[in-house]
Design a protein around this motif. Structure first.
Motif, PDB file in Angstrom:
ATOM      1  N   VAL A  35      -4.478   2.192   0.139  1.00  0.00           N
ATOM      2  CA  VAL A  35      -4.845   2.416  -1.261  1.00  0.00           C
ATOM      3  C   VAL A  35      -6.310   2.003  -1.442  1.00  0.00           C
ATOM      4  N   TYR A  46      -0.469   4.051   4.635  1.00  0.00           N
ATOM      5  CA  TYR A  46      -1.259   4.363   3.434  1.00  0.00           C
ATOM      6  C   TYR A  46      -2.297   3.260   3.264  1.00  0.00           C
ATOM      7  N   ARG A  71      -8.930  -0.624 -12.233  1.00  0.00           N
ATOM      8  CA  ARG A  71      -7.591  -0.106 -11.958  1.00  0.00           C
ATOM      9  C   ARG A  71      -6.870   0.199 -13.272  1.00  0.00           C
ATOM     10  N   ARG A  72      -5.875   1.034 -13.182  1.00  0.00           N
ATOM     11  CA  ARG A  72      -4.883   1.286 -14.222  1.00  0.00           C
ATOM     12  C   ARG A  72      -5.458   1.871 -15.505  1.00  0.00           C
ATOM     13  N   VAL A  73      -6.445   2.728 -15.353  1.00  0.00           N
ATOM     14  CA  VAL A  73      -6.977   3.463 -16.507  1.00  0.00           C
ATOM     15  C   VAL A  73      -6.076   4.677 -16.741  1.00  0.00           C
ATOM     16  N   HIS A  74      -5.813   5.002 -18.009  1.00  0.00           N
ATOM     17  CA  HIS A  74      -4.939   6.142 -18.292  1.00  0.00           C
ATOM     18  C   HIS A  74      -5.529   7.103 -19.304  1.00  0.00           C
ATOM     19  N   LYS A 115      -5.242  11.246  -6.880  1.00  0.00           N
ATOM     20  CA  LYS A 115      -4.524  11.635  -8.087  1.00  0.00           C
ATOM     21  C   LYS A 115      -5.267  11.068  -9.292  1.00  0.00           C
ATOM     22  N   PHE A 130      -6.593  -1.770 -18.856  1.00  0.00           N
ATOM     23  CA  PHE A 130      -6.430  -3.192 -19.188  1.00  0.00           C
ATOM     24  C   PHE A 130      -7.291  -3.558 -20.398  1.00  0.00           C
ATOM     25  N   LEU A 169       0.021   2.450 -23.925  1.00  0.00           N
ATOM     26  CA  LEU A 169       0.063   3.457 -22.853  1.00  0.00           C
ATOM     27  C   LEU A 169       0.106   4.841 -23.486  1.00  0.00           C
ATOM     28  N   THR A 173      -6.146   7.494  -2.144  1.00  0.00           N
ATOM     29  CA  THR A 173      -5.352   6.820  -1.107  1.00  0.00           C
ATOM     30  C   THR A 173      -5.619   7.502   0.221  1.00  0.00           C
ATOM     31  N   HIS A 194       0.841  -1.205   0.000  1.00  0.00           N
ATOM     32  CA  HIS A 194       0.000   0.000   0.000  1.00  0.00           C
ATOM     33  C   HIS A 194       0.875   1.255   0.000  1.00  0.00           C
ATOM     34  N   PHE A 215      -4.427   9.769 -13.009  1.00  0.00           N
ATOM     35  CA  PHE A 215      -3.309   9.465 -13.893  1.00  0.00           C
ATOM     36  C   PHE A 215      -3.691   9.809 -15.333  1.00  0.00           C
ATOM     37  N   TYR A 275       1.430   1.707 -13.847  1.00  0.00           N
ATOM     38  CA  TYR A 275       1.387   2.058 -15.269  1.00  0.00           C
ATOM     39  C   TYR A 275       2.706   1.805 -15.985  1.00  0.00           C
ATOM     40  N   TYR A 286     -10.911  10.329 -13.770  1.00  0.00           N
ATOM     41  CA  TYR A 286     -10.531   9.030 -13.202  1.00  0.00           C
ATOM     42  C   TYR A 286      -9.732   9.309 -11.936  1.00  0.00           C
ATOM     43  N   LEU A 336      -7.664   8.116  -8.414  1.00  0.00           N
ATOM     44  CA  LEU A 336      -6.920   7.103  -7.660  1.00  0.00           C
ATOM     45  C   LEU A 336      -6.803   7.595  -6.220  1.00  0.00           C
ATOM     46  N   ARG A 385      -5.939  11.454  -0.282  1.00  0.00           N
ATOM     47  CA  ARG A 385      -5.206  12.059  -1.376  1.00  0.00           C
ATOM     48  C   ARG A 385      -5.644  11.387  -2.677  1.00  0.00           C
TER      49      ARG A 385
END
Lengths: 539, 363
Positions: B138, B136, B164-167, B108, B183, B215, B129, A164, B110, A175, B125, B127, B106
């Motif tokens: 997540v 932390y 997860r992991r969308v950009h 963010k 993904f 990416l 935490t 975490h 991406f 990424y 989108y 993220l 917090r």
């Protein structure tokens, strides 16, 4: 000199990391009042003052999170550095040092636990990382060494919190290349905690035994030997005196095989009962010492390095000066048939006639504490192969080797990285050495390859591949000197290069040895790449 | 902070300064961000900076730029991915601000921001935490929808779970749904947050190809309404064969939702980003080279070396000029037919554009 005072706003992360790296090497004045391993009350009080605000002391001397992790001294330095620079911790340098000492002593690593990752503590350049299966190199080792993982102990629930922390602090982690091709977070939170908790658990018999034991002190007289790649072997003496609990001064006197002498005094602190961390100045260079004291207190070993350029340094082994007579090292160990050369024999109680066996003649030229300087003549027809060396009644097998020609050259490191530098980040150089070997020959006693040691060769750079030819990497990436040290080019876009590329390069480093008109060659692969902006004590 | 004189320059160029606007022919303007807080508006035809707006509290970081075709407001991801500033492109004033992090959470984003075609809703989108006392935590990612009229303390009008992991966020032209690239290529209903479909990356169903590496974080779909990005995969690997790495152009029509992949070469050059030309059959990609792709034949049409790395590429509305930006402090203007540079414009003060998006608006 060592860093003193707290640099609150370092100019860059790299500068900050250098400050962090200096924490372990605090001035002696600050050490004098420190407790020994046995008396940790001041360390506990300081930890309570600066850490318990967030890491609640849930039972006496048990701080949340903090008390369920074990690390090397450098590991604790990195933790405190992160607390300061990410979480706003403010503490004086003395307190920082006290806490690192306390945590390294009470929640450190036993010698057997730190053994595998010592190369990382010692900042050895171009050492292949630990091999730890298929997933850990990609999941963890693509950003930092697996040694950094192996130098920590936690249980599975703490390893989960560690995951975490990683994504919390570095949201781009998922990424990155070799992360986005897999379900990184899922693996990191479901598979790795149990795996790492099994490999590197908090509670181990090794640590329980070590923590409960009494530990040897490094005080006394030592004989020292070592090798500085690119320069050669050195020998000398060391006197270690106590300067307070776990604090020492160390007086060094060494002589290189080339005859140059050097002296220094280092300030030393011993962590975890065996982790020697010293700072000294050698020939105007600020040096760090990362050594380990053996459990029996009879041997000190490790590496010292330039405080600003950790890739530059040398190996060191020290043994007690007052042991039984022994030959500890011979330098150079390779004696060419048909020549006369000077050789240093290092050891204890060396008295009497010197012999290198049949076909040789040895004459003592000079004696010094812990060493003899002798002249050795080898007959042109002396048998090749390894030799015992004796001084009076003291002998040691396989200490020297007679050779007629070098059969093979091996350039080490076989794969190396250098980094462009300039401005805030110093270049990372690469030091190459060419080691000679005798190969087995039916008409001799040589049955297996025999190492002859570093050879005096000529160095040359060549493009590694077609791309390197096209980009003229040899012209831009850097240069190599007569000692085999590669110095990379300057950092930043280079308008003279295609695409204004930086001075990266893909090179072959070629050593050649002329043996009576016949040229023997060896080579290594050197990648010259960009700066590391983040330079923590453990990569 | 705005710069009144320059601002007047833009207003003059766009509308006429200090006088009632008269409708002039539409012109292409290039938007690009640069460190530490610049939002540049560049008149493409005259190769000149029309405006150099300064984004409040950018915190040294200017990332993705989302805007509508009319180019009234640019939504810029700033503050190290934690805030979105809506900058009025006429006045330079901040008219929208969403600070994503709140309390001990917090947040963010991406690069995952975009605005609906009507300019009314901002899709982000997130993220998140939790920064707790000594750890932390997540949290699972989510989408947050903002009303762009919410002003300077905008809060999401709704949030719903995200993979997860969308950009990349790309709103569909009808404004009813949006695509999220990670993904998979996901499509979500904008109103309900319901996942409508997922396809095309891990499920790209191309036998004999490895999963593609994608990416892209430059949300460029102008001037055609088709988003594109390079993808890389191994073709023909297996049974002792190493295979060959192939570069493919992924295209997503934001009107119809049509998704396609078109191989055009063995991977011999790295391409960071691509753009589709309104001139039929042409697409362009950049990194250290400018690549022209023949999308009719599916082949490399042409390639030239560039003076340095450019991360992002875009086109004039008529497809008669290629714009190269990102990375350092210049914009290069290229002829799409000859791939010869027509002009190169340095941004004043030479600030790094870094990973900021380069967009083209028409006003």
């Amino acid at each position: 000199m060592i860093q003193s005072g707290i640099e609150r706003k370092p100019r860059s992360r790299a500068a900050a990391a250098l400050v962090a790296a200096a924490f372990l090497y605090a001035p002696l004045q600050a050490l004098a009042a420190e407790p020994a391993l046995a008396d940790a009350s001041a360390g506990l009080a300081t930890t309570r003052t600066y850490c318990a605000g967030c890491h609640t002391e849930s039972s006496p001397a048990h701080f949340q999170r903090l008390s369920v992790i074990r690390k090397s001294p450098e590991g604790w330095v990195m933790t405190i550095f992160r607390m300061e620079h990410v979480h706003g911790l403010a503490l004086p340098e003395e307190a920082r040092d006290t806490i690192v000492k306390y945590l390294a002593d009470t929640q450190g690593l036993a010698p057997s636990e730190s053994a595998a990752g010592r190369f990382a503590l010692e900042r050895r350049p171009n050492v292949p990382d630990l091999q730890m299966g298929d997933d850990l190199p990609v999941m963890c080792g693509r950003c930092h060494s697996l040694a950094r993982v192996a130098l920590q102990r936690r249980d599975a629930d703490e390893w989960l919190k560690h995951m975490h922390m990683h994504v919390g602090q570095f949201p781009s982690l998922e990424y990155q290349a070799s992360s986005r091709d897999r379900y990184w977070w899922q693996t990191a939170t479901t598979v790795l905690p149990g795996k790492l908790g099994g490999l590197f658990p908090f509670d181990t018999p090794e640590w329980r035994d070590w923590k409960a034991g009494t530990h040897a002190q490094p005080t006394g007289e030592w004989l020292v030997r070592g090798r500085t790649p690119g320069r050669g072997d050195y020998f000398g003496t060391l006197r270690v005196a106590s300067q307070g609990p776990d604090a020492y001064s160390a007086q060094w006197s060494v002589q290189y095989a080339d005859g140059k002498a050097s002296r220094a005094t280092s300030k030393v602190r011993l962590y975890t009962g065996y982790e020697w961390r010293g700072t000294s100045e050698w020939e105007s260079t600020e040096v760090r010492e990362v050594f380990a004291l053996s459990a029996d207190g009879q041997r000190l070993s490790g590496r010292w390095f330039d405080a600003q350029r950790a890739e530059i340094g040398g190996d060191l082994t020290a043994e007690r000066a007052d042991g039984p007579a022994a030959i500890l090292a011979v330098s150079p160990r390779a004696l060419k048939a048909g020549t006369t050369q000077e050789v240093v024999i290092a050891g204890r109680g060396l008295k009497g006639a010197v012999s290198f066996g049949p076909g040789t003649k040895a004459t003592t030229l000079a004696t010094a504490p812990g060493m003899l300087r002798v002249s050795v003549s080898v007959d042109a027809k002396a048998a090749i192969g390894e030799r015992s060396v004796s001084v009076g009644k003291t002998a040691a097998a396989q200490m020297a080797v007679v050779y007629d020609q070098v059969d093979r050259l091996q350039v080490l490191p076989g794969n190396a990285i250098a980094r462009v530098g300039g401005g805030k980040i110093a270049p990372v150089t690469a030091q190459f050495e060419a080691f000679g070997f005798l190969e087995p020959r039916p008409d001799s006693a040589v049955r297996t390859p025999i190492a002859l040691g570093p050879m005096n060769v000529r160095w040359k750079l060549a493009p590694r591949n077609e791309e390197a030819v096209k980009a003229d990497d040899v012209k831009f990436a850097g240069s190599i000197d007569a000692s085999g040290q590669f110095m990379p080019g300057a950092a930043g876009p280079n308008p003279e290069r295609k695409y204004a590329s930086n001075n990266a390069g893909d090179l072959s480093v070629i050593a050649s040895l002329d043996q009576g008109g016949k040229e023997l060659k060896g080579d290594s692969h050197l990648i010259v790449t960009v700066q590391r902006w983040n330079t923590p004590p453990i990569y | 902070m705005n710069r009144p004189l320059i601002l007047c320059g833009l207003a003059l160029a766009l509308l006429g300064c200090g006088s009632a606007p008269t409708r002039a022919p539409l012109r292409d303007y290039i938007l690009t961000g640069a460190k530490p807080d610049h939002l540049f508006v560049i008149d493409a035809a005259s190769r000149s900076v029309a405006s150099d707006f300064r984004i409040p509290e950018a915190n040294g970081w200017v990332g993705s730029i989302a805007t509508t075709a009319d180019g009234k407001v640019a939504y810029v991801l700033v503050n190290r991915m934690e805030s979105i500033a809506g900058i009025d492109l006429t006045t330079g004033k901040q008219v929208f601000r969403a600070d994503l992090s709140q309390g001990n959470e917090r947040v963010k984003s991406f690069f995952g921001i975009n605005v609906t075609p009507d300019g009314k809703q901002l899709i982000v989108y997130e993220l998140p935490t939790l920064l707790e006392l000594n750890e932390y935590k997540v949290q699972e990612p989510r989408f947050a929808i903002f009303d762009t009229s919410a002003g300077l303390a905008a809060k999401p009008v709704r949030q719903f779970p995200a993979p997860r992991r969308v950009h990349m966020i790309l709103p569909k032209k009808d404004g009813l749904s949006f695509f999220a690239l990670g993904f998979q290529l996901y499509e979500f209903d904008l109103a309900s947050g319901k996942l409508l479909q997922e396809r095309g990356v891990r499920d790209w169903n191309r036998p004999d190809y490895s999963l593609p590496d994608v990416l892209a974080f430059w949300p460029v779909s102008e001037p055609t309404g088709v988003f594109s990005t390079p993808t890389y995969s191994m073709h023909g690997a297996g049974e002792g064969k190493p295979g060959v790495q192939r570069t493919s152009l992924m295209t997503l029509d934001l009107g119809s939702g049509a998704l396609s992949y078109q191989d055009f070469e063995d991977t011999v050059a790295l391409i960071f980003s691509t753009a589709i030309s309104p001139v039929k059959g042409q697409a362009f990609g950049v990194y250290t080279q400018l690549t022209k792709i023949d999308t009719v034949k599916g082949v490399l049409a042409d390639r030239v070396d560039l003076a340095h790395t450019f991360y992002t590429v875009n086109l004039s509305s008529d497809g008669k000029e290629v714009f190269l930006g990102g990375t350092t402090c210049d914009i290069a203007f290229y002829d799409p037919d000859t791939l010869k540079q027509r002009a190169n414009m340095k941004l004043p003060g030479c600030p790094d554009q870094s990973i900021s998006t380069m967009r083209v608006i028409r006003r």
